[in-house]
Write a protein that holds these residues in place. Structure first.
Motif, PDB file in Angstrom:
ATOM      1  N   TRP A   1       0.698  -1.154  -0.027  1.00  0.00           N
ATOM      2  CA  TRP A   1       0.013  -0.059   0.205  1.00  0.00           C
ATOM      3  C   TRP A   1       0.830   1.102   0.108  1.00  0.00           C
ATOM      4  CZ3 TRP A   1      -1.056   4.054   3.241  1.00  0.00           C
ATOM      5  CH2 TRP A   1      -2.066   4.775   3.014  1.00  0.00           C
ATOM      6  N   LEU A   2       1.912   1.141   0.852  1.00  0.00           N
ATOM      7  CA  LEU A   2       2.707   2.480   0.979  1.00  0.00           C
ATOM      8  C   LEU A   2       3.571   2.584  -0.432  1.00  0.00           C
ATOM      9  CD1 LEU A   2       4.464   2.026   4.381  1.00  0.00           C
ATOM     10  CD2 LEU A   2       2.777   3.728   3.655  1.00  0.00           C
ATOM     11  N   LEU A   3       4.043   1.526  -0.965  1.00  0.00           N
ATOM     12  CA  LEU A   3       4.799   1.673  -2.318  1.00  0.00           C
ATOM     13  C   LEU A   3       3.642   2.414  -3.527  1.00  0.00           C
ATOM     14  CD1 LEU A   3       7.130   1.088  -4.154  1.00  0.00           C
ATOM     15  CD2 LEU A   3       6.272  -1.326  -4.521  1.00  0.00           C
ATOM     16  N   LEU A   4       2.575   1.626  -3.373  1.00  0.00           N
ATOM     17  CA  LEU A   4       1.593   2.169  -4.190  1.00  0.00           C
ATOM     18  C   LEU A   4       1.287   3.845  -4.289  1.00  0.00           C
ATOM     19  CD1 LEU A   4      -0.591   1.616  -6.565  1.00  0.00           C
ATOM     20  CD2 LEU A   4      -2.061   1.147  -4.881  1.00  0.00           C
ATOM     21  N   GLN A   5       1.227   4.083  -3.073  1.00  0.00           N
ATOM     22  CA  GLN A   5       1.001   5.615  -2.761  1.00  0.00           C
ATOM     23  C   GLN A   5       2.106   6.277  -3.052  1.00  0.00           C
ATOM     24  OE1 GLN A   5      -1.669   7.107  -1.181  1.00  0.00           O
ATOM     25  NE2 GLN A   5      -2.630   5.391  -1.705  1.00  0.00           N
ATOM     26  N   SER A   6       3.231   5.788  -2.959  1.00  0.00           N
ATOM     27  CA  SER A   6       4.469   6.570  -3.276  1.00  0.00           C
ATOM     28  C   SER A   6       4.579   6.696  -4.856  1.00  0.00           C
ATOM     29  CB  SER A   6       5.738   5.794  -2.800  1.00  0.00           C
ATOM     30  OG  SER A   6       5.770   5.943  -1.595  1.00  0.00           O
ATOM     31  N   LEU A   7       4.083   5.756  -5.562  1.00  0.00           N
ATOM     32  CA  LEU A   7       4.203   5.856  -7.133  1.00  0.00           C
ATOM     33  C   LEU A   7       3.108   6.682  -7.656  1.00  0.00           C
ATOM     34  CD1 LEU A   7       4.727   1.741  -7.903  1.00  0.00           C
ATOM     35  CD2 LEU A   7       6.330   3.846  -8.225  1.00  0.00           C
ATOM     36  N   LEU A   8       1.758   6.703  -6.981  1.00  0.00           N
ATOM     37  CA  LEU A   8       1.052   7.645  -7.388  1.00  0.00           C
ATOM     38  C   LEU A   8       1.421   9.100  -6.999  1.00  0.00           C
ATOM     39  CD1 LEU A   8      -2.064   5.761  -5.918  1.00  0.00           C
ATOM     40  CD2 LEU A   8      -1.691   6.393  -8.481  1.00  0.00           C
ATOM     41  N   LEU A   9       1.946   9.240  -5.742  1.00  0.00           N
ATOM     42  CA  LEU A   9       2.555  10.612  -5.769  1.00  0.00           C
ATOM     43  C   LEU A   9       3.686  11.116  -6.439  1.00  0.00           C
ATOM     44  CD1 LEU A   9       2.368  13.107  -3.698  1.00  0.00           C
ATOM     45  CD2 LEU A   9       4.192  12.109  -2.206  1.00  0.00           C
ATOM     46  N   LEU A  10       4.426  10.121  -6.995  1.00  0.00           N
ATOM     47  CA  LEU A  10       5.239  10.685  -8.131  1.00  0.00           C
ATOM     48  C   LEU A  10       4.806  10.845  -9.380  1.00  0.00           C
ATOM     49  CD1 LEU A  10       8.421  10.721  -8.542  1.00  0.00           C
ATOM     50  CD2 LEU A  10       8.398   8.317  -9.105  1.00  0.00           C
ATOM     51  N   ALA A  11       3.868  10.002  -9.660  1.00  0.00           N
ATOM     52  CA  ALA A  11       3.320  10.384 -11.082  1.00  0.00           C
ATOM     53  C   ALA A  11       2.563  11.737 -11.155  1.00  0.00           C
ATOM     54  CB  ALA A  11       2.274   9.248 -11.363  1.00  0.00           C
ATOM     55  N   SER A  12       2.010  12.032 -10.105  1.00  0.00           N
ATOM     56  CA  SER A  12       1.215  13.444  -9.851  1.00  0.00           C
ATOM     57  C   SER A  12       2.141  14.408  -9.992  1.00  0.00           C
ATOM     58  CB  SER A  12       0.315  13.323  -8.495  1.00  0.00           C
ATOM     59  OG  SER A  12       1.375  13.454  -7.465  1.00  0.00           O
ATOM     60  N   CYS A  13       3.584  14.556  -9.596  1.00  0.00           N
ATOM     61  CA  CYS A  13       4.447  15.493  -9.542  1.00  0.00           C
ATOM     62  C   CYS A  13       5.010  15.396 -11.124  1.00  0.00           C
ATOM     63  CB  CYS A  13       5.742  15.203  -8.564  1.00  0.00           C
ATOM     64  SG  CYS A  13       5.119  15.419  -7.029  1.00  0.00           S
ATOM     65  N   LEU A  14       4.981  14.607 -12.010  1.00  0.00           N
ATOM     66  CA  LEU A  14       5.499  14.399 -13.353  1.00  0.00           C
ATOM     67  C   LEU A  14       4.499  14.920 -14.373  1.00  0.00           C
ATOM     68  CD1 LEU A  14       7.528  10.991 -13.105  1.00  0.00           C
ATOM     69  CD2 LEU A  14       8.660  13.555 -12.704  1.00  0.00           C
ATOM     70  N   PRO A  15       5.078  15.575 -15.257  1.00  0.00           N
ATOM     71  CA  PRO A  15       4.106  16.068 -16.304  1.00  0.00           C
ATOM     72  C   PRO A  15       3.515  15.001 -17.046  1.00  0.00           C
ATOM     73  CG  PRO A  15       6.477  16.609 -16.823  1.00  0.00           C
ATOM     74  CD  PRO A  15       6.284  16.025 -15.583  1.00  0.00           C
ATOM     75  N   SER A  16       2.403  14.816 -17.375  1.00  0.00           N
ATOM     76  CA  SER A  16       1.689  13.923 -18.125  1.00  0.00           C
ATOM     77  C   SER A  16       2.020  14.002 -19.465  1.00  0.00           C
ATOM     78  CB  SER A  16       0.215  13.926 -17.797  1.00  0.00           C
ATOM     79  OG  SER A  16      -0.563  12.966 -18.574  1.00  0.00           O
ATOM     80  N   ALA A  17       2.439  12.902 -19.963  1.00  0.00           N
ATOM     81  CA  ALA A  17       2.696  12.777 -21.654  1.00  0.00           C
ATOM     82  C   ALA A  17       1.240  12.793 -22.145  1.00  0.00           C
ATOM     83  CB  ALA A  17       3.425  11.485 -21.858  1.00  0.00           C
ATOM     84  N   ALA A  18       0.295  12.434 -21.536  1.00  0.00           N
ATOM     85  CA  ALA A  18      -0.921  12.440 -22.281  1.00  0.00           C
ATOM     86  C   ALA A  18      -1.535  13.635 -22.526  1.00  0.00           C
ATOM     87  CB  ALA A  18      -1.916  11.363 -21.513  1.00  0.00           C
ATOM     88  N   ALA A  19      -1.031  14.708 -21.758  1.00  0.00           N
ATOM     89  CA  ALA A  19      -1.474  16.031 -21.899  1.00  0.00           C
ATOM     90  C   ALA A  19      -0.838  16.793 -23.067  1.00  0.00           C
ATOM     91  CB  ALA A  19      -1.238  17.038 -20.648  1.00  0.00           C
ATOM     92  N   PHE A  20       0.243  16.356 -23.604  1.00  0.00           N
ATOM     93  CA  PHE A  20       0.881  16.904 -24.709  1.00  0.00           C
ATOM     94  C   PHE A  20       0.226  16.423 -26.118  1.00  0.00           C
ATOM     95  CE2 PHE A  20       4.779  16.736 -21.711  1.00  0.00           C
ATOM     96  CZ  PHE A  20       4.271  18.073 -21.124  1.00  0.00           C
TER      97      PHE A  20
END
Length: 260
Positions: free
Chosen positions: A15-34
């Motif tokens: 659960w902690l690993l999943l939360q860390s990955l989600l937090l990291l993904a939210s801080c990175l620019p989304s390629a889908a937005a480009f």
């Protein structure tokens, strides 16, 4: 440790690993937005955003606002609207070459005056652009390989912008009021021709012709008015002569009284 106690610990770790990955993904620019074909990178320590050959028909809106170098070359962009780059305060280089740009609205580069030092608009469809479109811009500008109309407007534009080194020879007259200018480099043409002075002389001549026309109309009206009065007076005199003497003297006295 019993197996019953190890399972909850493993679940908590996942659960902690999943939360860390989600937090990291939210801080990175989304390629889908480009837009498709666009991607961010870093070149020579500068944050770069590339959209070359991406079949774009307008300037993308989701460009990272910390971009230093923006490549929008080899697309299908037809015009640059007002405030097209207003959210890019750190932009240093802007490449818009090899598009279909035929119009640049005033204020299209607003917000870039302080930092932008390179602007490439070569190989587009620019015919005529107001100097106000580049107001306060300090960047080196490449305007070569466009179908320019050589006139006073282009002359004012060239005097306003700072041309990129080696690009002036590529600013060629595609059309001009004088046929002999077509196909020649614009800087070569204005060495012998001041388009703005010619325009001013043409305007002055047009004003003189207009004033002369009005003056001729006034004179014509005055001549017509005087001749009409003379004709009326002649007819009146003939009428008086045709009257009996007593009535004629009465009419003449009446006419004199009226005139007085």
């Amino acid at each position: 440790m019993p197996a019953a106690q190890r399972v909850p610990l493993r679940s908590v770790s996942m659960w902690l690993l999943l939360q860390s990955l989600l937090l990291l993904a939210s801080c990175l620019p989304s390629a889908a937005a480009f837009p498709k074909g666009c991607y961010p990178s870093e070149e020579e320590g500068l944050k770069t955003f590339r959209c070359s050959n991406a079949r774009l028909t307008e300037v993308p809106r989701d460009i990272p606002n910390d971009t230093n170098k923006l490549f929008l070359d080899s697309n299908r962009i037809p015009f640059l609207p007002r405030d097209a780059f207003r959210d890019l305060p750190l932009l240093l280089e802007l490449d818009l070459s090899h598009n279909a740009i035929a119009s640049v609205e005033s204020g299209a580069f607003r917000g870039l005056a302080e930092h932008l030092h390179s602007l490439d608009l070569s190989s587009n469809r620019l015919v005529s652009v107001s100097k106000d479109a580049f107001s306060n811009l300090k960047a080196k500008v490449n305007l070569s390989n466009n179908p320019w109309l050589c006139d006073c407007r282009l002359q004012e534009l060239i005097r306003t912008v700072d041309l990129a080194a080696g690009s002036s020879g590529g600013i060629v007259c595609h059309s001009s009021a004088q046929e002999e200018h077509v196909g020649k480099a614009f800087l070569q043409v204005i060495a012998d021709t001041d388009f703005c002075n010619v325009y001013k002389k043409t305007t002055d001549i047009a004003m003189l012709v207009t004033m002369f026309g009005w003056f001729a109309m006034v004179i014509s009206y005055l001549v017509y008015y005087v001749r009409q009065n003379q004709e009326d007076a002649r007819r009146h005199l003939e009428y008086l002569k045709s009257l009996p003497s007593k009535q004629r003297r009465s009419e003449e006295s009446s006419t004199i009284s009226t005139v007085v």
